[in-house]
Design a protein around this motif. Structure first.
Motif, PDB file in Angstrom:
ATOM      1  N   ARG A  77       0.845  -1.185   0.000  1.00  0.00           N
ATOM      2  CA  ARG A  77       0.000   0.000   0.000  1.00  0.00           C
ATOM      3  C   ARG A  77       0.885   1.241   0.000  1.00  0.00           C
ATOM      4  O   ARG A  77       1.990   1.233   0.534  1.00  0.00           O
ATOM      5  CB  ARG A  77      -0.895   0.068   1.248  1.00  0.00           C
ATOM      6  N   LYS A 113      -3.016   1.114  -4.224  1.00  0.00           N
ATOM      7  CA  LYS A 113      -3.957   1.838  -3.360  1.00  0.00           C
ATOM      8  C   LYS A 113      -3.174   2.798  -2.498  1.00  0.00           C
ATOM      9  O   LYS A 113      -2.102   2.475  -1.996  1.00  0.00           O
ATOM     10  CB  LYS A 113      -4.727   0.865  -2.470  1.00  0.00           C
ATOM     11  N   ASN A 115      -3.325   5.228   0.890  1.00  0.00           N
ATOM     12  CA  ASN A 115      -3.997   5.481   2.154  1.00  0.00           C
ATOM     13  C   ASN A 115      -3.513   6.807   2.740  1.00  0.00           C
ATOM     14  O   ASN A 115      -2.390   7.244   2.475  1.00  0.00           O
ATOM     15  CB  ASN A 115      -3.681   4.383   3.179  1.00  0.00           C
TER      16      ASN A 115
END
Length: 155
Positions: A77, A113, A115
């Motif tokens: 991530r 992704k 975050n």
């Protein structure tokens, strides 16, 4: 921001340190609180320069640093940190351009992704990210201080 001034985004350089610290102390009041050693901007810069310094970006107008953003990618991530824009220049698209810049850099690395975390009390910050397509994930964020910061107050 005038129409004749061009915004540039580039990697952080050591000569940017004082300007970045001043910007962060304006944008993040907790960076002015000496009782919170985990919020030391000089430590944050040093740590970022030791880990993926190529993902530490500054935005400049002429020679003035007016924004920052940091990214990180662990192979699973990506994370976005320390997005800051000079208070007098907010709502001119600088923050959105910085976010897009770090998103592109992470996408180029294969990051699937991204975050980020927003303090729950900062509804305006959350609203900004929502306009850029970010949504709350159904997760609870947990944290634990390590090493010499283990005894520091939470936050």
């Amino acid at each position: 921001m005038t129409t004749t001034t061009t915004l540039s985004i580039r990697c952080f350089e050591a000569r940017d340190t004082d300007a970045v610290v001043a910007l962060w102390q304006e944008a993040f009041p907790e960076y002015r609180d000496v009782t919170r050693p985990q919020r030391n901007p000089h430590l944050s810069i040093a740590n970022k320069l030791a880990t993926q310094p190529e993902l530490f970006f500054v935005a400049g107008l002429d020679e003035r640093i007016v924004g920052t953003v940091m990214g990180g990618y662990d192979g699973h991530r990506g994370w976005l940190y320390s997005l800051a824009v000079a208070e007098s220049l907010r709502r001119h698209g600088i923050g959105a351009r910085l976010v897009a810049h770090v998103e592109n850099a992470l996408t180029e690395r294969g990051c699937p992704k991204l975050n980020l975390q927003v303090l729950s009390a900062k509804a305006d910050v959350r609203a900004f990210y929502e306009t850029l397509g970010y949504r709350a994930d159904a997760v609870v964020s947990l944290g634990k201080r390590l090493g010499e910061l283990a005894e520091a107050p939470a936050a």
